[in-house]
Design a protein around this motif. Structure first.
Motif, PDB file in Angstrom:
ATOM      1  N   PRO A 120       0.829  -1.213   0.000  1.00  0.00           N
ATOM      2  CA  PRO A 120       0.000   0.000   0.000  1.00  0.00           C
ATOM      3  C   PRO A 120       0.857   1.254   0.000  1.00  0.00           C
ATOM      4  CG  PRO A 120      -0.040  -1.048   2.156  1.00  0.00           C
ATOM      5  CD  PRO A 120       0.725  -1.966   1.256  1.00  0.00           C
ATOM      6  N   LEU A 121       0.291   2.298  -0.555  1.00  0.00           N
ATOM      7  CA  LEU A 121       0.971   3.588  -0.602  1.00  0.00           C
ATOM      8  C   LEU A 121       1.029   4.156   0.813  1.00  0.00           C
ATOM      9  CD1 LEU A 121       2.100   5.649  -2.612  1.00  0.00           C
ATOM     10  CD2 LEU A 121      -0.184   6.587  -2.824  1.00  0.00           C
ATOM     11  N   SER A 122       2.220   4.603   1.228  1.00  0.00           N
ATOM     12  CA  SER A 122       2.332   5.119   2.603  1.00  0.00           C
ATOM     13  C   SER A 122       2.911   6.524   2.640  1.00  0.00           C
ATOM     14  CB  SER A 122       3.224   4.194   3.438  1.00  0.00           C
ATOM     15  OG  SER A 122       4.566   4.326   3.017  1.00  0.00           O
ATOM     16  N   VAL A 123       2.550   7.244   3.688  1.00  0.00           N
ATOM     17  CA  VAL A 123       3.064   8.601   3.907  1.00  0.00           C
ATOM     18  C   VAL A 123       4.579   8.547   4.081  1.00  0.00           C
ATOM     19  CG1 VAL A 123       3.040  10.574   5.488  1.00  0.00           C
ATOM     20  CG2 VAL A 123       0.911   9.443   4.911  1.00  0.00           C
ATOM     21  N   GLU A 124       5.057   7.518   4.792  1.00  0.00           N
ATOM     22  CA  GLU A 124       6.493   7.384   5.053  1.00  0.00           C
ATOM     23  C   GLU A 124       7.280   7.315   3.737  1.00  0.00           C
ATOM     24  OE1 GLU A 124       4.122   6.609   8.237  1.00  0.00           O
ATOM     25  OE2 GLU A 124       4.178   5.220   6.541  1.00  0.00           O
ATOM     26  N   ALA A 125       6.800   6.474   2.822  1.00  0.00           N
ATOM     27  CA  ALA A 125       7.504   6.317   1.541  1.00  0.00           C
ATOM     28  C   ALA A 125       7.494   7.629   0.753  1.00  0.00           C
ATOM     29  CB  ALA A 125       6.858   5.201   0.731  1.00  0.00           C
ATOM     30  N   LEU A 126       6.358   8.325   0.773  1.00  0.00           N
ATOM     31  CA  LEU A 126       6.250   9.602   0.042  1.00  0.00           C
ATOM     32  C   LEU A 126       7.123  10.685   0.654  1.00  0.00           C
ATOM     33  CD1 LEU A 126       2.426   9.821  -0.699  1.00  0.00           C
ATOM     34  CD2 LEU A 126       4.219   9.918  -2.416  1.00  0.00           C
ATOM     35  N   SER A 127       7.305  10.631   1.979  1.00  0.00           N
ATOM     36  CA  SER A 127       8.055  11.704   2.653  1.00  0.00           C
ATOM     37  C   SER A 127       9.524  11.727   2.233  1.00  0.00           C
ATOM     38  CB  SER A 127       7.948  11.568   4.173  1.00  0.00           C
ATOM     39  OG  SER A 127       8.543  10.346   4.572  1.00  0.00           O
ATOM     40  N   ALA A 128       9.993  10.661   1.571  1.00  0.00           N
ATOM     41  CA  ALA A 128      11.379  10.620   1.090  1.00  0.00           C
ATOM     42  C   ALA A 128      11.567  11.501  -0.151  1.00  0.00           C
ATOM     43  CB  ALA A 128      11.765   9.182   0.762  1.00  0.00           C
ATOM     44  N   MET A 129      10.472  11.865  -0.805  1.00  0.00           N
ATOM     45  CA  MET A 129      10.568  12.642  -2.052  1.00  0.00           C
ATOM     46  C   MET A 129      10.627  14.147  -1.761  1.00  0.00           C
ATOM     47  SD  MET A 129      10.762  10.102  -4.024  1.00  0.00           S
ATOM     48  CE  MET A 129      10.838  10.945  -5.628  1.00  0.00           C
ATOM     49  N   SER A 130      11.182  14.898  -2.725  1.00  0.00           N
ATOM     50  CA  SER A 130      11.348  16.345  -2.523  1.00  0.00           C
ATOM     51  C   SER A 130      10.007  17.079  -2.560  1.00  0.00           C
ATOM     52  CB  SER A 130      12.242  16.922  -3.629  1.00  0.00           C
ATOM     53  OG  SER A 130      11.512  16.950  -4.847  1.00  0.00           O
ATOM     54  N   PRO A 131       9.926  18.253  -1.893  1.00  0.00           N
ATOM     55  CA  PRO A 131       8.664  19.028  -1.922  1.00  0.00           C
ATOM     56  C   PRO A 131       8.215  19.349  -3.347  1.00  0.00           C
ATOM     57  CG  PRO A 131      10.175  19.927  -0.288  1.00  0.00           C
ATOM     58  CD  PRO A 131      10.938  18.870  -1.042  1.00  0.00           C
ATOM     59  N   GLN A 132       9.185  19.636  -4.235  1.00  0.00           N
ATOM     60  CA  GLN A 132       8.831  19.968  -5.627  1.00  0.00           C
ATOM     61  C   GLN A 132       8.200  18.764  -6.330  1.00  0.00           C
ATOM     62  OE1 GLN A 132       8.970  23.073  -7.297  1.00  0.00           O
ATOM     63  NE2 GLN A 132       7.673  21.840  -8.622  1.00  0.00           N
ATOM     64  N   TRP A 133       8.795  17.599  -6.097  1.00  0.00           N
ATOM     65  CA  TRP A 133       8.274  16.366  -6.701  1.00  0.00           C
ATOM     66  C   TRP A 133       6.866  16.096  -6.188  1.00  0.00           C
ATOM     67  CZ3 TRP A 133       6.249  11.729  -5.296  1.00  0.00           C
ATOM     68  CH2 TRP A 133       6.220  10.710  -6.259  1.00  0.00           C
ATOM     69  N   LEU A 134       6.673  16.277  -4.888  1.00  0.00           N
ATOM     70  CA  LEU A 134       5.355  16.048  -4.281  1.00  0.00           C
ATOM     71  C   LEU A 134       4.318  17.010  -4.861  1.00  0.00           C
ATOM     72  CD1 LEU A 134       6.457  15.512  -0.584  1.00  0.00           C
ATOM     73  CD2 LEU A 134       5.377  13.789  -2.028  1.00  0.00           C
ATOM     74  N   GLU A 135       4.734  18.266  -5.051  1.00  0.00           N
ATOM     75  CA  GLU A 135       3.850  19.287  -5.627  1.00  0.00           C
ATOM     76  C   GLU A 135       3.450  18.892  -7.056  1.00  0.00           C
ATOM     77  OE1 GLU A 135       1.579  22.592  -6.263  1.00  0.00           O
ATOM     78  OE2 GLU A 135       2.367  21.901  -4.336  1.00  0.00           O
ATOM     79  N   ASP A 136       4.454  18.454  -7.847  1.00  0.00           N
ATOM     80  CA  ASP A 136       4.202  18.051  -9.234  1.00  0.00           C
ATOM     81  C   ASP A 136       3.273  16.831  -9.287  1.00  0.00           C
ATOM     82  OD1 ASP A 136       5.858  20.088  -9.990  1.00  0.00           O
ATOM     83  OD2 ASP A 136       7.579  18.819 -10.472  1.00  0.00           O
ATOM     84  N   MET A 137       3.512  15.872  -8.384  1.00  0.00           N
ATOM     85  CA  MET A 137       2.688  14.663  -8.346  1.00  0.00           C
ATOM     86  C   MET A 137       1.255  15.010  -7.936  1.00  0.00           C
ATOM     87  SD  MET A 137       2.181  11.470  -8.832  1.00  0.00           S
ATOM     88  CE  MET A 137       3.650  10.458  -8.980  1.00  0.00           C
ATOM     89  N   TYR A 138       1.131  15.941  -6.991  1.00  0.00           N
ATOM     90  CA  TYR A 138      -0.200  16.364  -6.530  1.00  0.00           C
ATOM     91  C   TYR A 138      -0.980  16.974  -7.701  1.00  0.00           C
ATOM     92  CZ  TYR A 138      -3.849  18.318  -3.556  1.00  0.00           C
ATOM     93  OH  TYR A 138      -5.060  18.609  -2.987  1.00  0.00           O
ATOM     94  N   GLN A 139      -0.315  17.884  -8.433  1.00  0.00           N
ATOM     95  CA  GLN A 139      -0.953  18.533  -9.590  1.00  0.00           C
ATOM     96  C   GLN A 139      -1.389  17.501 -10.630  1.00  0.00           C
ATOM     97  OE1 GLN A 139      -1.785  21.724 -10.286  1.00  0.00           O
ATOM     98  NE2 GLN A 139      -1.181  22.297  -8.220  1.00  0.00           N
ATOM     99  N   ALA A 140      -0.474  16.567 -10.942  1.00  0.00           N
ATOM    100  CA  ALA A 140      -0.764  15.552 -11.962  1.00  0.00           C
ATOM    101  C   ALA A 140      -1.936  14.669 -11.529  1.00  0.00           C
ATOM    102  CB  ALA A 140       0.479  14.708 -12.223  1.00  0.00           C
ATOM    103  N   ALA A 141      -1.954  14.311 -10.231  1.00  0.00           N
ATOM    104  CA  ALA A 141      -3.046  13.466  -9.722  1.00  0.00           C
ATOM    105  C   ALA A 141      -4.365  14.242  -9.739  1.00  0.00           C
ATOM    106  CB  ALA A 141      -2.724  12.981  -8.308  1.00  0.00           C
ATOM    107  N   TYR A 142      -4.290  15.536  -9.420  1.00  0.00           N
ATOM    108  CA  TYR A 142      -5.486  16.394  -9.382  1.00  0.00           C
ATOM    109  C   TYR A 142      -6.123  16.471 -10.769  1.00  0.00           C
ATOM    110  CZ  TYR A 142      -8.360  20.445  -8.124  1.00  0.00           C
ATOM    111  OH  TYR A 142      -9.408  21.287  -7.872  1.00  0.00           O
ATOM    112  N   TYR A 143      -5.266  16.601 -11.801  1.00  0.00           N
ATOM    113  CA  TYR A 143      -5.788  16.709 -13.171  1.00  0.00           C
ATOM    114  C   TYR A 143      -5.863  15.353 -13.870  1.00  0.00           C
ATOM    115  CZ  TYR A 143      -5.705  21.713 -12.694  1.00  0.00           C
ATOM    116  OH  TYR A 143      -5.963  22.992 -12.274  1.00  0.00           O
ATOM    117  N   LEU A 144      -5.623  14.269 -13.096  1.00  0.00           N
ATOM    118  CA  LEU A 144      -5.726  12.903 -13.632  1.00  0.00           C
ATOM    119  C   LEU A 144      -4.835  12.718 -14.852  1.00  0.00           C
ATOM    120  CD1 LEU A 144      -9.628  12.758 -13.475  1.00  0.00           C
ATOM    121  CD2 LEU A 144      -8.046  11.989 -11.724  1.00  0.00           C
ATOM    122  N   ASP A 145      -3.625  13.294 -14.786  1.00  0.00           N
ATOM    123  CA  ASP A 145      -2.702  13.219 -15.914  1.00  0.00           C
ATOM    124  C   ASP A 145      -1.769  12.026 -15.730  1.00  0.00           C
ATOM    125  OD1 ASP A 145      -0.808  13.596 -17.891  1.00  0.00           O
ATOM    126  OD2 ASP A 145      -0.948  15.778 -17.781  1.00  0.00           O
TER     127      ASP A 145
END
Length: 190
Positions: free
Chosen positions: A121-146
């Motif tokens: 399963p997807l976990s907060v711990e695993a995601l916290s290893a990624m950079s804030p910029q990467w997280l921001e980009d992933m959030y945007q992409a997920a929001y627009y279902l890209d």
């Protein structure tokens, strides 16, 4: 994108001119027309398409970020069959396509046990290893279902974090973008 995964044949245009050229050469059953495009906007492209009466009537659904009711009227007057506000949920898009094309979707349920053994399963711990910029980009992409951008971002995950790559790929494949949004939001403190 998400439409090809359920079996639709999809072609993408980056601007209005390209949209018209594609429509002329390919005659799709349905066009999702973004009203804000470079060179030629969606309104002009729709007008050009509707001027040509020889070709069969293509369903056109406009995509627009506007919330104003008069914009909806304007879109329908130009010759659109319908209108979807951005950002939209993928279910809304699938429902509109089904409504106009009369398609039916086959839903497959994955057995719990098989899913548990093969995917972490997807976990907060695993995601916290990624950079804030990467997280921001992933959030945007997920929001627009890209899905395309999401897969590019997944490729940037270091090999050492392969469980995160697998969990995110599973979310993308199962259209579970809400889970990605929820976890990134919790990381960013809401």
């Amino acid at each position: 994108g998400i439409l090809t995964t359920v079996g639709f044949e999809v072609r993408e245009a980056t601007d209005g001119m390209e949209a018209i050229a594609l429509w002329e050469s390919w005659s799709p059953h349905l066009i999702l027309m973004d009203l804000r495009m470079p060179f030629m906007d969606g309104y002009t492209a729709i007008r050009r398409i509707r001027e040509n009466r020889e070709k069969r009537e293509t369903i056109i659904i406009a995509l627009n970020a506007s919330v104003f009711e008069e914009d909806r009227e304007k879109v329908l007057n130009v010759g659109c069959n319908d209108f979807i506000r951005k950002p939209f949920q993928q279910q809304e898009l699938f429902d509109k396509i089904a409504q106009y094309l009369g398609v039916q979707y086959c839903y497959q349920t994955v057995k719990e046990s098989a899913q548990k053994s093969s995917i972490r399963p997807l976990s907060v711990e695993a995601l916290s290893a990624m950079s804030p910029q990467w997280l921001e980009d992933m959030y945007q992409a997920a929001y627009y279902l890209d899905a395309e951008v999401m897969n590019e971002l997944i490729e940037q995950i270091p090999k050492s974090n392969v469980s995160l790559s697998k969990a995110l790929t599973d979310c993308v494949n199962n259209f579970n973008c809400d889970r990605i949004l929820e976890l990134i939001r919790s990381l960013e403190g809401g």
